[in-house]
Each structure stands twice: as C-alpha cells, then as structure tokens.
Design a protein around this motif. Structure first.
Motif, mmCIF file in Angstrom:
data_model
loop_
_atom_site.group_PDB
_atom_site.id
_atom_site.type_symbol
_atom_site.label_atom_id
_atom_site.label_comp_id
_atom_site.label_asym_id
_atom_site.label_seq_id
_atom_site.Cartn_x
_atom_site.Cartn_y
_atom_site.Cartn_z
ATOM 1 N N UNK A 1 19.530 -1.678 -6.121
ATOM 2 C CA UNK A 1 18.255 -2.275 -5.739
ATOM 3 C C UNK A 1 17.348 -1.355 -4.926
ATOM 4 N N UNK A 2 17.684 -0.075 -4.837
ATOM 5 C CA UNK A 2 16.819 0.902 -4.156
ATOM 6 C C UNK A 2 16.579 0.504 -2.698
ATOM 7 N N UNK A 3 17.587 0.678 -1.900
ATOM 8 C CA UNK A 3 17.548 0.248 -0.503
ATOM 9 C C UNK A 3 16.477 0.984 0.293
ATOM 10 N N UNK A 4 15.768 0.240 1.136
ATOM 11 C CA UNK A 4 14.858 0.858 2.093
ATOM 12 C C UNK A 4 15.642 1.536 3.199
ATOM 13 N N UNK A 5 16.641 0.810 3.707
ATOM 14 C CA UNK A 5 17.432 1.314 4.826
ATOM 15 C C UNK A 5 18.876 0.870 4.667
ATOM 16 N N UNK A 6 19.768 1.686 5.208
ATOM 17 C CA UNK A 6 21.173 1.313 5.389
ATOM 18 C C UNK A 6 21.409 1.313 6.892
ATOM 19 N N UNK A 7 22.089 0.284 7.402
ATOM 20 C CA UNK A 7 22.165 0.083 8.850
ATOM 21 C C UNK A 7 23.557 -0.300 9.321
ATOM 22 N N UNK B 1 0.815 -1.209 0.000
ATOM 23 C CA UNK B 1 0.000 0.000 0.000
ATOM 24 C C UNK B 1 0.849 1.259 0.000
ATOM 25 N N UNK B 2 2.087 1.142 0.486
ATOM 26 C CA UNK B 2 3.002 2.281 0.524
ATOM 27 C C UNK B 2 4.424 1.740 0.544
ATOM 28 N N UNK B 3 5.309 2.425 -0.169
ATOM 29 C CA UNK B 3 6.706 1.988 -0.246
ATOM 30 C C UNK B 3 7.586 3.208 -0.514
ATOM 31 N N UNK B 4 8.480 3.522 0.399
ATOM 32 C CA UNK B 4 9.368 4.676 0.240
ATOM 33 C C UNK B 4 10.802 4.238 0.503
ATOM 34 N N UNK B 5 11.611 4.205 -0.556
ATOM 35 C CA UNK B 5 13.003 3.803 -0.403
ATOM 36 C C UNK B 5 13.910 5.029 -0.354
ATOM 37 N N UNK B 6 15.147 4.820 0.017
ATOM 38 C CA UNK B 6 16.150 5.880 0.013
ATOM 39 C C UNK B 6 16.458 6.302 -1.418
ATOM 40 N N UNK B 7 16.774 7.578 -1.599
ATOM 41 C CA UNK B 7 17.323 7.985 -2.891
ATOM 42 C C UNK B 7 18.588 7.175 -3.147
ATOM 43 N N UNK B 8 18.748 6.683 -4.364
ATOM 44 C CA UNK B 8 19.840 5.757 -4.675
ATOM 45 C C UNK B 8 21.207 6.315 -4.289
ATOM 46 N N UNK C 1 21.947 8.547 -2.077
ATOM 47 C CA UNK C 1 22.061 8.665 -0.623
ATOM 48 C C UNK C 1 22.377 7.312 -0.009
ATOM 49 N N UNK C 2 21.726 6.265 -0.507
ATOM 50 C CA UNK C 2 21.987 4.918 0.008
ATOM 51 C C UNK C 2 23.441 4.529 -0.201
ATOM 52 N N UNK C 3 23.947 4.779 -1.384
ATOM 53 C CA UNK C 3 25.340 4.442 -1.673
ATOM 54 C C UNK C 3 26.317 5.223 -0.816
ATOM 55 N N UNK C 4 26.046 6.515 -0.641
ATOM 56 C CA UNK C 4 26.940 7.338 0.180
ATOM 57 C C UNK C 4 26.882 6.934 1.646
ATOM 58 N N UNK C 5 25.711 6.556 2.126
ATOM 59 C CA UNK C 5 25.581 6.121 3.522
ATOM 60 C C UNK C 5 26.416 4.881 3.784
ATOM 61 N N UNK C 6 26.400 3.940 2.847
ATOM 62 C CA UNK C 6 27.228 2.734 2.992
ATOM 63 C C UNK C 6 28.699 3.112 3.049
ATOM 64 N N UNK C 7 29.140 3.971 2.136
ATOM 65 C CA UNK C 7 30.551 4.359 2.086
ATOM 66 C C UNK C 7 30.973 5.098 3.351
ATOM 67 N N UNK C 8 30.109 5.934 3.881
ATOM 68 C CA UNK C 8 30.436 6.675 5.102
ATOM 69 C C UNK C 8 30.596 5.728 6.287
ATOM 70 N N UNK C 9 29.720 4.748 6.407
ATOM 71 C CA UNK C 9 29.841 3.770 7.493
ATOM 72 C C UNK C 9 31.118 2.952 7.338
#
Length: 280
Positions: free
Chosen positions: A152-158, A81-88, A90-98
C-alpha cells in the motif's frame, strides 16, 4: 511585527496543552491572526484524520502540511497537493528491522476512507499510545505488516517505546537503511519516544515551502511555531521561528524567539504580543 503573511502551527505540544485541548485564549488568538489577513496553516506529524478535528475547531481553510511533510492537502476539498511515500522495499525492510529488534511496528498510508494505520502484533504500553484517539475504522491488523507496507505504499513506518530503546533502534535502522530514507526520533510524554521512517529529504519545511510557493509567499514572510525535533527544519526555514517554552534546548536554539509553554498558552502569548498588537 508587520510583514508576515503566513503562520504555520504545530499541533501536539504547541496548539494543544498537556490535556490535549485548545484553550479559548489560543483559539481566539489564532482567529485574530486570520482576521488580520494572515494565512494560517497546520504543520504536523499527524495524518489527515488526526488533523481534521483541529482544523475544524480553528476554522483552518488553507492547505495543511501532514505526516511531517509527506502530504500537503486541502482540508475542505481534500485535494492532495503533494504526496511522498517510502520506497516500497524500504518500507518493508524497515518493518522487518523493527520486528527483529522485538519492537512493535506500525505503518501508515494516505487514505481518505478506510484504514490508514496498520499493525501486526497487538500493541502493548507504551506502544498502545499510537492507537489512542484513532477511529476504529482507521486501524487494521494484518497478518504480515512488511508485505502490507510494500503493497500500500506506506508514508511512514513507526514504533513507540522508551526513549533509550528508541534511540538504539534509530541507530540500527540508520546503519541498515543508509541514505534510502530518514529516521526521525521525537520525544513523547512519560519518557517515551516515537521513531518514524519516512522518505529521504521530506520534512515540515519542504511541505511548507510548497504551500508558500502556491500562495507566492516568501520564507521571510512566514512565522512557524513548534516544540519538537520534527519542527527544527520548519523553524529554520521560516522568517521567524518560535519555540514553545516546553521545547527541548535543541529546538529553542534553532528558534529566534521562545514563548511560554503550551500549558501557559504560549501560542496566544506570542501572537497577542508580536502579531495582533502590530496589526491593530
């Protein structure tokens, strides 16, 4: 306590006790609420496959709020009914920063089949807790997590680590990612904490609002029960926010009622006293 038409329940630290179990008393109290005609849903940080066993155990048939509001999905039909993923990007940069901080990064996506949880480096403790209980076919190791998260349009990076390490990492990510996303830190057992990067402005309250609108239920007609920081917006959105006895002071202050802890059947204590008694 009459006039409430929906009950939203967090899972970990709320429905489940410290042993990860739903006690018979809690199970019966939730069933009693459903028999009274109140719509019961789950609002959790878990993804679909992590939530379905709980939904099945409680016979939840209403759409559920998953991944801290990133997904609203029906447990039976699997309709999204609803689906909101991270901007692509942003997801990639978040992984690299971690990874730059020397932390083990993970990424999740919405998937009804195949892998939905990805990692690059073999996890160590406490990070390995993120994999505990997950089905092997839901996890996949990749050579380049940043590139995969973009694709793959990540929902979350953790990441999951000691609370002090995660607190510093959260400040670092907020500084470098700014307002392009939100960085949420929730407390875990044993002095560790979970950091989640997700789309800006998405939380359990926004997911619950969509579900309530679908059923023409006003916020004032909702009871929400939770225990952690990712429940704050939901407790404030609902007409009645209930904090578990094991919740932090921050969560208790955001609630209107504080019940017993998850190890003392806090959900059942509240429902028996304030909902089922009024419905009888």
């Amino acid at each position: 306590m009459k006039g409430y038409r929906m009950l939203a329940l967090d899972i970990d630290g709320t429905l489940l006790n410290s042993a990860g179990e739903i006690t018979p008393r809690v199970r019966e109290a939730v069933a009693g609420v459903m028999r009274a005609g109140i719509l019961v849903t789950l609002a959790t940080g878990r993804n679909l496959r992590g939530t379905l066993p709980i939904a099945e155990a409680l016979q939840i048939t209403a759409p559920m709020v998953l991944s801290n509001g990133c997904v609203v999905m029906h447990p039976i039909t699997r309709q999204v009914l609803f689906h909101k993923h991270l901007e692509a990007s942003v997801a990639g940069r978040a992984v690299l920063l971690l990874q730059r901080l020397g932390l083990t990064a993970y990424a999740s996506r919405l998937s009804l089949s195949g892998p939905e949880f990805f990692y690059q480096e073999p996890p160590s403790s406490p990070e390995i807790d993120l994999r505990r209980g997950r089905r092997p076919d839901s996890m996949q190791q990749v050579a380049d997590l940043a590139a995969a998260a973009v694709q793959f349009k990540a929902l979350k990076v953790m990441t999951l680590d000691r609370a002090d390490v995660v607190a510093e990492a959260a400040q670092y990510l907020r500084k470098h990612l700014g307002g392009e996303c939100q960085v949420l830190v929730t407390d875990e057992a044993g002095g560790s904490a979970l950091l989640e990067v997700s789309a800006q402005g998405v939380n359990k309250a926004t997911g619950l609002a969509q579900l309530a609108a679908l059923h023409k239920i006003r916020p004032a007609e909702i009871i929400a029960i939770g225990d952690n920081r990712n429940d704050l917006e939901m407790l404030q959105f609902a007409g009645l926010g209930v904090a578990m006895g094991n919740a932090s002071d921050e969560v208790k202050e955001a609630a209107q009622v504080v019940t017993a802890s998850n190890d003392a059947d806090g959900v059942a204590c509240f429902l028996e006293t304030h909902v089922l008694r009024a419905a009888s």
